[in-house]
Design a protein around this motif. Sequence first.
Motif, short mmCIF file in Angstrom:
data_model
loop_
_atom_site.label_atom_id
_atom_site.label_comp_id
_atom_site.label_asym_id
_atom_site.label_seq_id
_atom_site.Cartn_x
_atom_site.Cartn_y
_atom_site.Cartn_z
N GLY A 42 0.77 -1.18 -0.13
CA GLY A 42 0.05 -0.08 -0.08
C GLY A 42 1.05 1.21 0.00
O GLY A 42 0.35 2.27 -0.04
N PHE A 43 1.96 1.25 0.33
CA PHE A 43 3.03 2.28 0.04
C PHE A 43 3.26 2.44 -1.24
O PHE A 43 3.93 1.64 -1.91
N LEU A 51 3.93 -5.52 2.70
CA LEU A 51 3.99 -4.66 3.79
C LEU A 51 4.79 -5.17 5.05
O LEU A 51 5.28 -4.48 5.85
N VAL A 54 8.19 -3.87 4.40
CA VAL A 54 8.33 -2.37 4.69
C VAL A 54 8.37 -2.15 6.03
O VAL A 54 9.22 -1.40 6.64
N ARG A 55 7.66 -2.72 6.92
CA ARG A 55 7.55 -2.82 8.33
C ARG A 55 8.88 -3.00 9.00
O ARG A 55 9.34 -2.42 9.88
N HIS A 58 11.54 -0.22 8.14
CA HIS A 58 11.20 0.89 8.70
C HIS A 58 11.55 0.74 10.30
O HIS A 58 12.33 1.84 10.93
N TYR A 129 -4.06 -5.86 8.88
CA TYR A 129 -2.43 -6.08 8.58
C TYR A 129 -1.37 -5.27 9.12
O TYR A 129 -0.27 -5.75 9.44
N GLY A 130 -1.80 -3.95 9.63
CA GLY A 130 -0.63 -3.46 10.20
C GLY A 130 -0.33 -3.70 11.51
O GLY A 130 0.61 -3.77 11.65
N GLU A 134 3.21 -5.51 12.79
CA GLU A 134 3.77 -4.80 13.96
C GLU A 134 4.31 -5.83 14.74
O GLU A 134 5.29 -5.88 15.50
#
Lengths: 246, 246
Positions: A42-43, A51, A54-55, A58, A129-130, A134
């Motif tokens: 989604g980025f 995702l 990316v997480r 970051h 998903y977030g 995490e």
Amino acid sequence: MDITLETIAARLEGLEETIISKLVDRAQFSRDASAYEPGKSGFENEPVSSLFEVRLRHTEEMDSRFGRFLVPEERPFCAGLPGPQRAVHPENNFLKVKNIAGITLASEIRESYRALVGALCPSGDDGQYGSAVEHDIFALQAIARRIHFGALYVAEIKFRQEPAEYTSLVHGGNTNALMAKLTRKSVEDAIFDRVREKVAYLQGRINPLVRFRIDPEVVLQYYRDTVIPLTKKGEIMYLIKRANIT
Amino acid sequence: MDITLETIAARLEGLEETIISKLVDRAQFSRDASAYEPGKSGFENEPVSSLFEVRLRHTEEMDSRFGRFLVPEERPFCAGLPGPQRAVHPENNFLKVKNIAGITLASEIRESYRALVGALCPSGDDGQYGSAVEHDIFALQAIARRIHFGALYVAEIKFRQEPAEYTSLVHGGNTNALMAKLTRKSVEDAIFDRVREKVAYLQGRINPLVRFRIDPEVVLQYYRDTVIPLTKKGEIMYLIKRANIT
């Protein structure tokens, strides 16, 4: 504090509790396969990564700036991270191998973790998903800390107890003999029993309306098939460097 | 899933477990006063902030990009965060107040938390500031999630049960009467008992050589003096907006 085989074992036991609580946290969300699909982060500026990827990047970039990877047992999963922006003063000078950059089980841990999520979490997709990724990162960091701490510290203390023996095994190039020497089946069995019991105990007051329970057998199997073997693989990596210190 | 007072209470109970486990994690490090001293972050480009403040901002900037603050109960501590880089689909349309930006207890939570660290953690300085503040953020996020979830969801469901009554209390401007109506002492006492018991239980198998134990009374007092009062303060904030929806 003096570092002994007992204090190292105690630290490993503490890290075990952390791993279990992070896995319980992750399992409050579904497997969420989409979170691991390339190109679905989604980025906008991340057309290829998942995702999860990316997480992970970051988080490790932030952690690296705060100095996490100056601590020997904190080994990153990503390459090319920014340097620390603050000094961290390591507490002790216990490890005699100073360049541990090559001693990492990160890719094996990451690989094994995907299967673990499948076995632990409720099947399906809850759209969260977030939160799922995490908690993935917290669980991965806890697992990696346990494996690398064991690999580095157990190997160093065992080498000190029998330096001639380990030096000769390393120079003989017999990895099987080295692995056999590092293996104490009764100790491993006691860890497996403790892990299974602790997973059950820590969930003993869970209200099933509120929280999903993870299966103690799955965590035990992960310890047996992944955590302990990778720790010993890391111990051998360390011992090879240790025996070559002149 | 239907949202009822029971499912909301169940969610609050689950969040309670998360808070306890984050507080136990934080208390594995000393109070570490230096980590909260302005200008001592060690970050060259942060001459004024404390390490705690830098960590809080970096974490919330990352989390904001991942969409955390699109979830109603996730209220940030920092202002001026970057916008989300991915879309998050909220699961339901339960809350009738859509603009909840003003409903935040973040500054009170942050203030209360500093005293909590002092009461919970071993005194002194272990030099592990990075780990201490990392766990501070996790604990703060868990506390804020519990308080804001309670404030929003409990207020909405109570309003639905007695809309005329709450509307009249809000328009009468009698905050004391509103607070009295939101207070059910027997429910609160049951929460306090459960919290104390759960803090003790969850640490029941802790090996004291391995992990520091936190005092159940301190967590109970924090619930009594901070978590529950701030939740009700937030409920009133919500009800004032709710009663003015036309």
